[in-house]
Enzyme design. Structure first.
Site, PDB file in Angstrom:
ATOM      1  N   ARG A 121      24.160   2.647  -3.009  1.00 34.51           N
ATOM      2  CA  ARG A 121      23.750   3.416  -1.817  1.00 34.51           C
ATOM      3  C   ARG A 121      22.646   4.428  -2.106  1.00 34.51           C
ATOM      4  NH1 ARG A 121      29.331   3.441  -1.407  1.00 34.51           N
ATOM      5  NH2 ARG A 121      30.044   1.751  -0.068  1.00 34.51           N
ATOM      6  N   LYS A 143       8.401   3.500   3.085  1.00 40.59           N
ATOM      7  CA  LYS A 143       8.743   2.197   3.680  1.00 40.59           C
ATOM      8  C   LYS A 143       8.997   1.229   2.541  1.00 40.59           C
ATOM      9  CE  LYS A 143       6.488   1.924   8.195  1.00 40.59           C
ATOM     10  NZ  LYS A 143       5.505   1.185   9.009  1.00 40.59           N
ATOM     11  N   GLU A 185      -7.989  -0.417   3.595  1.00 45.33           N
ATOM     12  CA  GLU A 185      -7.019   0.611   4.026  1.00 45.33           C
ATOM     13  C   GLU A 185      -7.671   1.994   4.036  1.00 45.33           C
ATOM     14  OE1 GLU A 185      -3.980   0.001   5.198  1.00 45.33           O
ATOM     15  OE2 GLU A 185      -3.213  -1.823   4.255  1.00 45.33           O
ATOM     16  N   LYS A 227      -2.040  10.423   5.081  1.00 43.64           N
ATOM     17  CA  LYS A 227      -0.778   9.704   5.267  1.00 43.64           C
ATOM     18  C   LYS A 227       0.400  10.677   5.220  1.00 43.64           C
ATOM     19  CE  LYS A 227       1.934   5.678   4.525  1.00 43.64           C
ATOM     20  NZ  LYS A 227       2.038   4.339   4.004  1.00 43.64           N
ATOM     21  N   GLU A 237       8.792   6.417  12.197  1.00 43.50           N
ATOM     22  CA  GLU A 237       8.012   5.740  13.235  1.00 43.50           C
ATOM     23  C   GLU A 237       8.765   5.692  14.564  1.00 43.50           C
ATOM     24  OE1 GLU A 237       6.011   2.420  11.416  1.00 43.50           O
ATOM     25  OE2 GLU A 237       5.199   1.779  13.341  1.00 43.50           O
ATOM     26  N   ARG A 242       3.241   7.607  13.769  1.00 42.58           N
ATOM     27  CA  ARG A 242       3.002   6.782  12.582  1.00 42.58           C
ATOM     28  C   ARG A 242       2.371   5.442  12.960  1.00 42.58           C
ATOM     29  NH1 ARG A 242       6.943   6.434   7.179  1.00 42.58           N
ATOM     30  NH2 ARG A 242       5.536   5.052   6.075  1.00 42.58           N
ATOM     31  N   ASN A 246      -0.892   1.584  11.784  1.00 44.97           N
ATOM     32  CA  ASN A 246      -0.883   0.118  11.914  1.00 44.97           C
ATOM     33  C   ASN A 246      -2.199  -0.422  12.459  1.00 44.97           C
ATOM     34  OD1 ASN A 246       1.698  -0.216  10.957  1.00 44.97           O
ATOM     35  ND2 ASN A 246       2.634   0.095  12.973  1.00 44.97           N
ATOM     36  N   HIS A 249      -3.369  -3.891  11.714  1.00 41.75           N
ATOM     37  CA  HIS A 249      -2.239  -4.604  11.112  1.00 41.75           C
ATOM     38  C   HIS A 249      -1.570  -5.601  12.051  1.00 41.75           C
ATOM     39  CE1 HIS A 249      -2.876  -1.790   7.924  1.00 41.75           C
ATOM     40  NE2 HIS A 249      -1.871  -2.253   7.217  1.00 41.75           N
ATOM     41  N   HIS A 253      -1.399  -8.815  10.126  1.00 37.50           N
ATOM     42  CA  HIS A 253      -0.176  -9.486   9.658  1.00 37.50           C
ATOM     43  C   HIS A 253      -0.143 -10.943  10.103  1.00 37.50           C
ATOM     44  CE1 HIS A 253       2.442  -5.669   8.847  1.00 37.50           C
ATOM     45  NE2 HIS A 253       1.728  -6.032   7.814  1.00 37.50           N
ATOM     46  N   HIS A 266      -3.287  -8.775   1.570  1.00 34.58           N
ATOM     47  CA  HIS A 266      -2.997  -7.849   2.662  1.00 34.58           C
ATOM     48  C   HIS A 266      -4.269  -7.103   3.134  1.00 34.58           C
ATOM     49  CE1 HIS A 266      -0.594  -5.094   5.058  1.00 34.58           C
ATOM     50  NE2 HIS A 266      -1.256  -4.085   4.509  1.00 34.58           N
TER      51      HIS A 266
HETATM   52  N1  LIG Z   1       5.353   0.066   2.060  1.00 37.71           N
HETATM   53  C1  LIG Z   1       4.228   0.278   2.680  1.00 37.71           C
HETATM   54  O1  LIG Z   1       4.038   1.278   3.368  1.00 37.71           O
HETATM   55  C2  LIG Z   1       3.116  -0.736   2.527  1.00 37.71           C
HETATM   56  C3  LIG Z   1       1.830  -0.444   2.998  1.00 37.71           C
HETATM   57  C4  LIG Z   1       0.804  -1.371   2.773  1.00 37.71           C
HETATM   58  C5  LIG Z   1       1.081  -2.545   2.101  1.00 37.71           C
HETATM   59  N2  LIG Z   1       2.342  -2.809   1.676  1.00 37.71           N
HETATM   60  C6  LIG Z   1       2.642  -4.047   0.941  1.00 37.71           C
HETATM   61  O2  LIG Z   1       1.927  -4.010  -0.274  1.00 37.71           O
HETATM   62  C7  LIG Z   1       1.688  -5.338  -0.725  1.00 37.71           C
HETATM   63  C8  LIG Z   1       0.249  -5.451  -1.150  1.00 37.71           C
HETATM   64  O3  LIG Z   1       0.034  -4.569  -2.209  1.00 37.71           O
HETATM   65  P1  LIG Z   1      -1.221  -4.695  -3.189  1.00 37.71           P
HETATM   66  O4  LIG Z   1      -2.435  -4.917  -2.402  1.00 37.71           O
HETATM   67  O5  LIG Z   1      -1.146  -3.536  -4.109  1.00 37.71           O
HETATM   68  O6  LIG Z   1      -0.962  -6.089  -3.916  1.00 37.71           O
HETATM   69  P2  LIG Z   1      -0.105  -6.557  -5.188  1.00 37.71           P
HETATM   70  O7  LIG Z   1       1.023  -5.657  -5.436  1.00 37.71           O
HETATM   71  O8  LIG Z   1       0.165  -7.985  -4.949  1.00 37.71           O
HETATM   72  O9  LIG Z   1      -1.153  -6.413  -6.362  1.00 37.71           O
HETATM   73  C9  LIG Z   1      -2.333  -7.181  -6.325  1.00 37.71           C
HETATM   74  C10 LIG Z   1      -2.655  -7.784  -7.679  1.00 37.71           C
HETATM   75  O10 LIG Z   1      -3.179  -6.787  -8.541  1.00 37.71           O
HETATM   76  C11 LIG Z   1      -2.560  -6.866  -9.818  1.00 37.71           C
HETATM   77  N3  LIG Z   1      -2.617  -5.529 -10.394  1.00 37.71           N
HETATM   78  C12 LIG Z   1      -1.912  -4.446  -9.993  1.00 37.71           C
HETATM   79  N4  LIG Z   1      -2.352  -3.362 -10.644  1.00 37.71           N
HETATM   80  C13 LIG Z   1      -3.325  -3.768 -11.495  1.00 37.71           C
HETATM   81  C14 LIG Z   1      -4.164  -3.098 -12.410  1.00 37.71           C
HETATM   82  N5  LIG Z   1      -4.125  -1.783 -12.571  1.00 37.71           N
HETATM   83  N6  LIG Z   1      -5.063  -3.824 -13.097  1.00 37.71           N
HETATM   84  C15 LIG Z   1      -5.152  -5.164 -12.911  1.00 37.71           C
HETATM   85  N7  LIG Z   1      -4.418  -5.862 -12.045  1.00 37.71           N
HETATM   86  C16 LIG Z   1      -3.505  -5.155 -11.339  1.00 37.71           C
HETATM   87  C17 LIG Z   1      -1.182  -7.375  -9.517  1.00 37.71           C
HETATM   88  O11 LIG Z   1      -0.607  -7.926 -10.670  1.00 37.71           O
HETATM   89  C18 LIG Z   1      -1.477  -8.378  -8.433  1.00 37.71           C
HETATM   90  O12 LIG Z   1      -1.911  -9.591  -8.985  1.00 37.71           O
HETATM   91  C19 LIG Z   1       2.053  -6.243   0.439  1.00 37.71           C
HETATM   92  O13 LIG Z   1       3.290  -6.835   0.173  1.00 37.71           O
HETATM   93  C20 LIG Z   1       2.161  -5.290   1.611  1.00 37.71           C
HETATM   94  O14 LIG Z   1       3.064  -5.747   2.588  1.00 37.71           O
HETATM   95  C21 LIG Z   1       3.353  -1.924   1.867  1.00 37.71           C
HETATM   96 ZN   LIG Z   2      -1.551  -2.087   5.173  1.00 37.85          ZN
END
Ligand SMILES: NC(=O)c1ccc[n+]([C@@H]2O[C@H](COP(=O)([O-])OP(=O)(O)OC[C@H]3O[C@@H](n4cnc5c(N)ncnc54)[C@H](O)[C@@H]3O)[C@@H](O)[C@H]2O)c1
Ligand SMILES: [Zn+2]
Length: 361
Positions: A121, A143, A185, A227, A237, A242, A246, A249, A253, A266
């Site tokens: 939990r 999130k 972003e 943010k 949200e 918030r 989006n 998005h 999405h 993304h």
């Molecule tokens: N929780 C939230 O508020 C929120 C907001 C936006 C996006 N997201 C989520 O985030 C995800 C996308 O995240 P992302 O764009 O970071 O992608 P990711 O986590 O897939 O990373 C992208 C790539 O970069 C590589 N990588 C990471 N750090 C590195 C570094 N320092 N050097 C070299 N390679 C590196 C990873 O291994 C991967 O191949 C999606 O699942 C999306 O839904 C969540």
């Molecule tokens: Zn996003």
């Protein structure tokens, strides 16, 4: 080092931003008394580059380290992976005070945050984002999310981290494609609420693309602060504030889903979603054409694609209708009245949406 605080009463936490902060993690964690066993969730590539610096720093502060490696794609955000990680905690840190460390991009952050929220939990977790996108966005705000085969982010809870460490040095190894995704972003923040920041980006984007450490720290700080202020006012949200985060998005999405999460990442999908939302605003005569042109020009200059290739139009529209933002028969869109002026609008005609998506196909 810059510090931004997210003010959420008992759930408040700091975001530290600067170069080579990984080595200070142990000291910071100690000062927060988070626990004595760090369960670090990451992938093999990131562990190879940054694992040793992080582990050494933690161990120097008398924190035991256990590793959990996950795959390098969106597919890792699954219930099966979450269960595997929880079993790993039981095996490695059972008799200790455990806290979870998300070391990686948004995929690892979303997954590790979810595990932290549900294991017994809730145990503390910290975010050490290593992609530009995760530093400016996904590591902040609590999130957490897992995907199901039928759709993205369908499982999740709000659960705030205890600390975010944005080490801009980690961006140096990030491939250009991921930098461009993060830029989408970053531009989003500017267009929804900060026209001065937008002008700054128009001038400074080459330094960001070149991974200049000072400029990166400036940009990550500005985005984190925007943010943080939005999350403070509407953590879950529920107040509609918030929602402006989006922007881009809704269709973003749908594009990501239609591409099977492989064709476009993304940030790339969000860039497309943003130009489409801008197109809708222009078609509704809500925003000046000149500002729409500036937004598209900046995205293109940063290397973002503003024309959808290799993704089927009908798949995008189908995914859009199934999106969780499409409530009942009503749809909700974040649109712009101009740069820095986001507004939420409902009931955008489906015909107009289809037209705009077609125009970018
Ligand atoms: N929780 C939230 O508020 C929120 C907001 C936006 C996006 N997201 C989520 O985030 C995800 C996308 O995240 P992302 O764009 O970071 O992608 P990711 O986590 O897939 O990373 C992208 C790539 O970069 C590589 N990588 C990471 N750090 C590195 C570094 N320092 N050097 C070299 N390679 C590196 C990873 O291994 C991967 O191949 C999606 O699942 C999306 O839904 C969540
Ligand atoms: Zn996003």
């Amino acid at each position: 080092m810059r510090t931004i605080r997210v003010h959420l009463g008992k759930r408040s936490y700091p975001i530290y931003i600067g170069s080579r902060l990984l080595g200070q993690t142990g000291r910071i964690v100690r000062s927060l008394s988070l626990g004595d066993c760090a369960y670090i969730v990451t992938n093999a590539r990131i562990k190879r580059r940054y694992g040793r610096a992080l582990a050494t720093s933690l161990q120097r502060s008398k924190v035991t380290v256990a590793w959990a490696l996950v795959g390098d794609t969106e597919q890792s955000k699954s219930l099966a992976q979450a269960a595997r990680l929880i079993t790993g905690i039981l095996k490695n840190c059972r008799s200790r005070r455990v806290f979870i460390v998300a070391l990686g991009g948004g995929v690892i952050g979303d997954l590790a945050g979810f595990v932290a929220a549900v294991y017994k939990r809730g145990v503390p977790y910290i975010q050490i984002p290593t992609t530009l996108l995760a530093q400016v966005d996904s590591s902040i705000g609590g999130k957490t999310a897992l995907d199901l085969p039928v759709g993205k982010n369908l499982i999740g809870v709000f659960y705030q981290p205890r600390l975010v460490i944005c080490d801009t040095n980690a961006i140096t190894s990030l491939p250009l494609r991921q930098i461009i995704a993060g830029m989408a972003e970053i531009i989003k923040y500017a267009v929804i609420c900060d026209p001065i920041f937008f002008k700054f980006l128009e001038k400074k984007y080459p330094q960001i693309l070149a991974k200049d450490q000072g400029t990166l720290a400036q940009v990550v700080s500005r985005c984190a602060s925007i943010k943080a202020r939005i999350v403070e006012r509407d953590e879950q949200e529920t107040r509609g504030l918030r929602t402006i985060l989006n922007f881009g998005h809704t269709l973003g999405h749908a594009i990501e889903t239609a591409g099977g999460y492989r064709r476009l990442n993304h940030g790339e999908a969000v860039a497309l979603g943003m130009v489409m939302a801008v197109d809708i605003g222009v078609r509704l005569r809500m925003m000046p054409k000149g500002e729409a042109i500036r937004i598209e020009r900046l995205l293109k200059s940063c290397g973002a694609t503003v024309q959808m290739r290799g993704v089927s139009l009908s798949k995008v529209l189908r995914a859009y209708v199934h999106d969780k933002k499409f409530v009942g028969r009503k749809n909700k869109f974040v649109l712009l009245r101009g740069i820095g002026k986001a507004v939420v609008r409902e009931n955008i005609p489906l015909g107009l949406i289809a037209d705009v998506v077609r125009g970018r196909s």
